[in-house]
Design an enzyme around this catalytic site. Structure first.
Site, PDB file in Angstrom:
ATOM      1  N   ASP A   1       0.828  -1.208   0.000  1.00  0.00           N
ATOM      2  CA  ASP A   1       0.000   0.000   0.000  1.00  0.00           C
ATOM      3  C   ASP A   1       0.863   1.258   0.000  1.00  0.00           C
ATOM      4  OD1 ASP A   1      -2.308  -1.401  -0.061  1.00  0.00           O
ATOM      5  OD2 ASP A   1      -2.898  -1.023   2.007  1.00  0.00           O
ATOM      6  N   SER A   2       2.090   1.135   0.452  1.00  0.00           N
ATOM      7  CA  SER A   2       3.007   2.272   0.461  1.00  0.00           C
ATOM      8  C   SER A   2       3.764   2.406  -0.858  1.00  0.00           C
ATOM      9  CB  SER A   2       4.023   2.123   1.606  1.00  0.00           C
ATOM     10  OG  SER A   2       3.362   2.041   2.851  1.00  0.00           O
TER      11      SER A   2
END
Length: 323
Positions: free
Chosen positions: A298-299
């Site tokens: 997600d990063s």
């Protein structure tokens, strides 16, 4: 909230059940039932993953200095109209330190210095690079909203379409007791969505969808990070939006993409990290997989999505076509 004893009891029950199944059986059941349960893949299993193979993720790259070739990802974000390919291998240390390369680096450094001085001199009149751009954003969590925040920080007007019935789960994290609604005090949500606007709309109603379509007609980019099919259900799928406005840029940040045998598998960064091999690489030998801290995919993924959106905007400036 569950107590530690409740959690321990659940873990013991699940562990006993999992011990009766193979990893492949558990993953196949998760695919069939759309359960967020993911295998901790190693490199071999990643290369053999049906979903990744179906999307032509891997490319063979020759490394003569090693007298070997390696399989590596050819892309991390892709466009519908273009192809992705690796143009050349990564250079060895010092390989590009030739005189021509050094002169080019020095010339670019001098140009950057001059540009920086000119920019400083005109800072009072400077505009942010995405002033006037409008992005309509759907979804929740981090992966999608992080990618659009780059544009919000640079002047774009980003409008989030939200729901009071099913609020963004990040709004529910670390909330302050001083906020009566509990929806506007999550520091995590505020961090990821700074400089954005929010509008709550009932997307199950014709009136709500009509309002959103009016915003679509004014937007430059429509972004979402739902599972495949959600936007289509509302009449906001990429194909339909592009037929309505060919100049529109439509971006989706779902876990597996919109094609392939596993595209409808639901998941977040936790599942993505396991499938992508991050969990396999962490923890102690012989012990359970721990996984990296936080949801690493997600990063990572928003950076690629943001670069692709910027490229699509640049392409549209020259061609007038969306993506």
């Amino acid at each position: 909230n569950l107590s530690n004893d409740d959690i321990a009891r659940f873990e013991e029950t699940f562990a006993a059940f999992f011990a009766t199944k193979t990893r492949r059986e558990l993953y196949q059941a998760a695919l069939a039932r759309r359960i967020m349960l993911a295998p901790c893949n190693d490199a071999r299993e990643i290369l053999e993953h049906p979903q990744l193979l179906s999307r032509d993720l891997f490319a063979t790259v020759e490394y003569p200095q090693f007298e070997a070739s390696f399989e590596q990802p050819a892309f991390f974000a892709r466009t519908a109209s273009g192809s992705n390919q690796i143009r050349w291998r990564a250079p060895m240390v010092g390989e590009h330190n030739s005189g021509a390369a050094s002169r080019d680096i020095e010339r670019r450094r001098q140009m950057d210095q001059r540009a920086g001085a000119a920019s400083l001199a005109s800072s009072q009149q400077r505009h942010r690079i995405y002033d006037g751009l409008m992005i309509l954003e759907f979804g929740s969590g981090a992966a999608g909203p992080v990618s659009t925040r780059y544009f919000a920080d640079q002047g774009a007007r980003v409008i989030r379409i939200e729901s009071t019935k099913r609020p963004d789960f990040l709004r529910m994290l670390l909330r302050s007791d001083k906020d009566p609604s509990g929806l506007n005090s999550s520091p995590m949500f505020a961090l990821i969505n700074a400089n954005k606007e929010s509008l709550t709309v009932d997307m199950t109603s014709d009136e709500g969808r009509g309002l959103v379509m009016e915003l679509v007609d004014r937007a430059d980019i429509v972004a979402d990070n739902f599972s495949p099919g959600v936007m289509d259900k509302w009449g906001l799928g990429a194909a339909e939006l592009r037929r309505r406005r060919p100049e529109l840029i439509v971006v989706s940040g779902c876990l597996f993409g919109h094609s392939g045998p596993h595209c409808h598998y639901p998941g977040f960064g936790g599942q993505g990290a396991a499938i992508a091999g991050f969990n396999h690489m962490t923890g102690y030998r012989g012990a359970e997989a721990l996984g990296p801290y936080g949801t690493i995919t997600d990063s990572l993924s928003p950076r690629f999505a943001a670069a692709l959106m910027a490229a699509a905007l640049l392409r549209r400036r020259h061609s007038g076509k969306g993506e």
